[in-house]
Design an enzyme around this catalytic site. Structure first.
Site, PDB file in Angstrom:
ATOM      1  N   ASP A 137     -13.683  -0.291   1.884  1.00 47.17           N
ATOM      2  CA  ASP A 137     -14.934   0.102   1.940  1.00 47.17           C
ATOM      3  C   ASP A 137     -15.617   1.421   2.419  1.00 47.17           C
ATOM      4  OD1 ASP A 137     -17.765  -1.007   0.975  1.00 47.17           O
ATOM      5  OD2 ASP A 137     -18.116  -1.986   2.957  1.00 47.17           O
ATOM      6  N   HIS A 196     -15.232   7.274  -4.926  1.00 45.01           N
ATOM      7  CA  HIS A 196     -14.251   6.250  -5.668  1.00 45.01           C
ATOM      8  C   HIS A 196     -13.077   7.017  -5.758  1.00 45.01           C
ATOM      9  CE1 HIS A 196     -16.865   3.161  -5.367  1.00 45.01           C
ATOM     10  NE2 HIS A 196     -17.856   3.400  -6.359  1.00 45.01           N
ATOM     11  N   LEU A 255       8.198  -2.476  -1.478  1.00 44.12           N
ATOM     12  CA  LEU A 255       6.873  -2.684  -1.020  1.00 44.12           C
ATOM     13  C   LEU A 255       6.023  -3.460  -2.152  1.00 44.12           C
ATOM     14  CD1 LEU A 255       4.331  -2.579   0.820  1.00 44.12           C
ATOM     15  CD2 LEU A 255       3.551  -0.222  -0.324  1.00 44.12           C
TER      16      LEU A 255
END
Ligand code: IPE
Ligand code: IPE
Ligand code: MG
Length: 240
Positions: A18, A35, A129
């Site tokens: 965020d 973004h 991962l």
């Protein structure tokens, strides 16, 4: 070539990424620039994650409530996500990162759905991962969906977790950007997660911050409702 000489870490870390909009606006830039910078930040965190003992990384990229944003921002985010998936696939293959998406797919644009299918399919065999991107995701909807699949039968927690996507519980939940809430993210999976909130905006969150969060976690005592193991003398005192 995938580097599969190392074994995956055992931590599940979830991140609510965020603060992109505020990061950009603080610099006099449009929200979208935040973004874009956030996508760069994610790239760096994914690269560092295996060195921090992380085996599963689930990141909140777009919530089902984010459809409420202006259409220009939503469109730009959809495009950015498709670009991210396409441009990261090669790097993920090299680094042993398997990409998958959680959330609804039926409301996404075709171009993003195609990018998701390609990224998931090409990285399926990677095992260092597991990177799970939550897109059009709502934990409440995921729980409702799993309940509907269970069909009213009495099921165990383990079975319910399978229906929810079968991943292990979250060990550490990090939220950047200063807010201290879950915003409908992984409500079931975070039942005993250690929560770490930071004021750093997501584009500024770097590998050092991730390492610091893992160190913080290492000092926490996870009790799961029990009491900490006591020295034998103290134990005897209470039993007498
Ligand atoms: C998080 O950053 C990214 C998404 C929700 C897509 P925000 O866009 O919420 O940034 P702030 O919270 O407005 O700063
Ligand atoms: C949560 O952030 C969703 C993502 C980071 C993708 P929001 O910015 O949408 O959350 P609220 O509105 O502050 O709760
Ligand atoms: Mg926000």
């Amino acid at each position: 070539m995938q580097s599969n000489r190392r074994s995956p870490g055992n931590l599940h870390v979830a991140i609510i990424m965020d603060g992109n909009g505020r990061w950009a606006m603080g610099r006099g830039l449009p929200r979208f620039a935040g973004h874009r910078a956030g996508a760069e930040s994610l790239r760096r965190i994914v690269e560092t994650a295996p060195d921090c003992g992380i085996g599963v990384l689930t990141v909140y990229a777009f919530s089902s409530d984010n459809w409420k944003r202006p259409p220009e921002e939503v469109d730009a985010l959809m495009e950015l996500l498709a670009c991210y998936l396409a441009s990261e696939t090669e790097r993920c293959l090299t680094n042993g990162v398997r990409m998958s998406i959680i959330g609804r797919r039926d409301r996404l644009p075709d171009s993003l759905r195609a990018a998701i299918d390609a990224a998931e399919c090409r990285t399926l065999h990677c095992n260092l991962l597991e990177l799970r991107l939550a897109i059009d995701y709502s934990a409440r909807d995921a729980i409702l969906g799993a309940s509907a699949c269970a069909g009213g039968e009495h099921i165990t927690r383990e079975r319910f977790e399978e229906l929810l996507g079968g991943t292990r519980p979250v060990d550490i939940l990090i939220r950047t950007g200063g807010e201290q809430r879950l915003s409908d993210f992984l409500l079931w999976e975070c039942a005993y997660a250690e929560l770490i909130f930071t004021n750093r905006m997501w584009p500024d969150f770097g590998p050092f911050d991730l390492q610091r969060a893992i160190e913080q976690y290492a000092h926490r005592e996870r009790r799961y409702g029990a009491i900490p193991p006591a020295p034998a003398a103290v134990h005897d005192h209470w039993l007498r």
